[in-house]
Scaffold this active site. Structure first.
Site, PDB file in Angstrom:
ATOM      1  N   SER A  69       0.826  -1.203   0.000  1.00 30.01           N
ATOM      2  CA  SER A  69       0.000   0.000   0.000  1.00 30.01           C
ATOM      3  C   SER A  69       0.860   1.253   0.000  1.00 30.01           C
ATOM      4  O   SER A  69       1.594   1.514  -0.943  1.00 30.01           O
ATOM      5  CB  SER A  69      -0.961  -0.036   1.196  1.00 30.01           C
ATOM      6  OG  SER A  69      -1.852   1.044   1.158  1.00 30.01           O
TER       7      SER A  69
ATOM      8  N   ASP B 127      -1.482   1.377  -3.722  1.00 35.94           N
ATOM      9  CA  ASP B 127      -2.245   0.303  -4.367  1.00 35.94           C
ATOM     10  C   ASP B 127      -3.598   0.788  -4.854  1.00 35.94           C
ATOM     11  O   ASP B 127      -4.425  -0.007  -5.290  1.00 35.94           O
ATOM     12  CB  ASP B 127      -2.384  -0.910  -3.443  1.00 35.94           C
ATOM     13  CG  ASP B 127      -3.109  -0.594  -2.140  1.00 35.94           C
ATOM     14  OD1 ASP B 127      -3.120   0.581  -1.729  1.00 35.94           O
ATOM     15  OD2 ASP B 127      -3.659  -1.516  -1.513  1.00 35.94           O
TER      16      ASP B 127
ATOM     17  N   ASP C 221      -6.355   1.845  -3.592  1.00 33.23           N
ATOM     18  CA  ASP C 221      -7.667   1.497  -3.038  1.00 33.23           C
ATOM     19  C   ASP C 221      -8.253   2.641  -2.224  1.00 33.23           C
ATOM     20  O   ASP C 221      -9.419   2.606  -1.848  1.00 33.23           O
ATOM     21  CB  ASP C 221      -7.605   0.211  -2.209  1.00 33.23           C
ATOM     22  CG  ASP C 221      -6.693   0.300  -0.997  1.00 33.23           C
ATOM     23  OD1 ASP C 221      -5.919   1.279  -0.896  1.00 33.23           O
ATOM     24  OD2 ASP C 221      -6.744  -0.612  -0.147  1.00 33.23           O
TER      25      ASP C 221
END
Length: 452
Positions: free
Chosen positions: A98, A244, A246
């Protein structure tokens, strides 16, 4: 036996490569994942970090050795992996750390339909198997190993997102996107292709060494370039994604950050327009404005602990249509209850482009209070300092205390939450009030006790 105590977290696997883990260990994780999920087939994807392709392929080999057919989707965002898990009905594994620095990597795992894997839902068993096999040797491969095949899911992922939000009739929007050299550089061009959006791209080159800034928009210093570009170009909106992709962060036409609580309230109102009377989940650090807006639009707000596993559990339990967190994670029933910053971004673009006001005016309706943001204090005795704060407020008649997640103290015009970090010697404080002066007063009162 491998020491996994620093590697296996509450919801995922994360550590430094190769100091804490490597491809040999990733292969054992793949074998353990296949065994625990009892899956005939799984899907595996990875981000742009230099170590990611090798780790992902090793994991795939381990799963195939246990008999699972592995679909490798290659470079993807975490929510693209969740899409593949939901769309294909397969357990999945995403290799990413991440927003962590380049030397880190990790695995986010899910069961079929993007259902989360955490300590209570399989991760503890996976860890136990990996520890055993690292000491005693992995079991012999099964008689008929699984296959490895490749599949590109990016176009299907983009089509699914665009089927959920109508952007065809919005006004043209000049939009700056900072991908932070992360996976937003891979997904954004395909998702936004052909829409009435003039895209100004910042750091779309996939580079897991993060040469420009950390891919962590929660830290204000990593928004500086986006803010400057929005002001320089006269853009309507700026979007920033983490490594990442998200999570999505938003800045308005002035370059000012829009709080994730305001985005949660805005998206909740839009989702309630599609699903009248629906339930919306929010964690206990989101603004008072979130449950207020949900009720005003005929919905039912449900308050939960911080953390994606708690949000997803409540989404499933209540049949909620949407959930939001202060950390810019946004969860959708239409996306298998998983979090997707990209879908939240499309909702904001649709809301902005569907009317004529600038974003700063549009979000004023959803941003009603003053807030401190999250303030971290390093303390040696977390329980002791938290207990001292509790004692200071316990006998007051003008406040209510609850301990759903840390300590929340609520008065008529303000509230604060004090929580211990799970991974560091920190206490995290969030304060909200009707005005900045009250925020400052309550913040200083609590910090004086915490840091005594």
């Amino acid at each position: 036996m491998a020491d996994l105590s620093q590697l296996v977290k509450a919801y995922d696997v994360r550590g430094v490569v190769p100091d804490q883990w490597d491809e040999a260990l990733a292969e054992l994780f793949g074998a353990a994942f296949a065994k625990v999920t009892e899956a005939d087939a799984i899907v595996v994807g990875h981000d742009m970090r230099p170590s990611s392709p090798g780790l992902a392929r090793a994991f795939a080999r381990g799963a195939a050795a246990r008999g699972a057919d592995v679909t490798e989707i290659g470079l993807c965002s975490t929510d693209q992996l969740y899409f593949a898990s939901g769309h294909l009905g397969l357990p999945g594994a995403m290799f990413t750390a991440s927003h962590n620095p380049a030397r880190y990597n990790g695995i986010k795992m899910c069961r079929a339909g993007a259902a989360p894997v955490g300590q209570d839902t399989g991760l503890a068993e996976i860890r136990a198997l990996v520890e055993d096999w690292s000491e005693n040797g992995a079991p012999e491969p099964v008689a008929t190993p699984g296959t490895l095949s490749q599949r590109d899911t990016l176009a299907d992922y983009a089509a699914h997102l665009r089927s959920l939000v109508d952007l065809g009739r919005i006004r043209r929007l000049k939009t700056v996107v900072d991908a932070g050299n992360g996976m937003g550089g891979h997904t954004v061009p395909t998702v936004l292709e052909g829409l009435p959006i003039d895209l100004i791209a910042l750091y779309f080159e996939l580079d897991g060494t993060f040469p420009n800034h950390e891919a962590n928009p929660l830290d204000p210093k990593n928004l500086v370039d986006l803010q400057a570009k929005v002001r320089e170009t006269g853009a309507d909106i700026g979007l920033a994604f983490d490594g990442d992709a998200d999570r999505c962060f938003v800045v308005d036409e002035n370059g000012d950050p829009v709080s994730p609580s305001a985005i949660t309230a805005l998206v909740a109102a839009r989702e309630l327009g599609k699903h009248p009377g629906g339930t919306v989940i929010h964690n206990l650090i989101t603004s008072w404005s979130v449950p207020e807006v949900v009720k005003e639009h005929g919905g039912k707000p449900v308050r939960t602990r911080v953390g994606h596993s708690f949000i997803k559990q409540e989404m499933a339990r209540t049949g909620a249509i949407f959930g939001g967190e202060h950390s810019a994670h946004y969860y959708f029933r239409d996306f298998w209850n998983a979090d997707t910053g990209m879908l939240a971004a499309l909702h904001v673009l649709a809301a902005l482009g569907g009317q004529d006001k600038p974003l700063s005016e549009l979000v004023r309706e959803y941003d009603r209070y003053a807030a401190s943001g999250e303030i971290n204090s390093t303390v040696a005795d977390q329980p002791g300092r938290a207990a001292a704060v509790r004692a200071a407020y316990a006998d007051r008649d003008d406040v209510e205390l609850d301990e759903l997640d840390g300590l929340t103290v609520t008065a008529a015009d303000w509230w604060f939450n004090l929580r211990a970090s799970n991974t560091e010697p920190l206490l995290r404080l969030n304060v909200e009030a009707r005005d900045e002066e009250t925020v400052a007063r309550v913040r200083d009162e609590v910090l004086a006790i915490v840091r005594a």
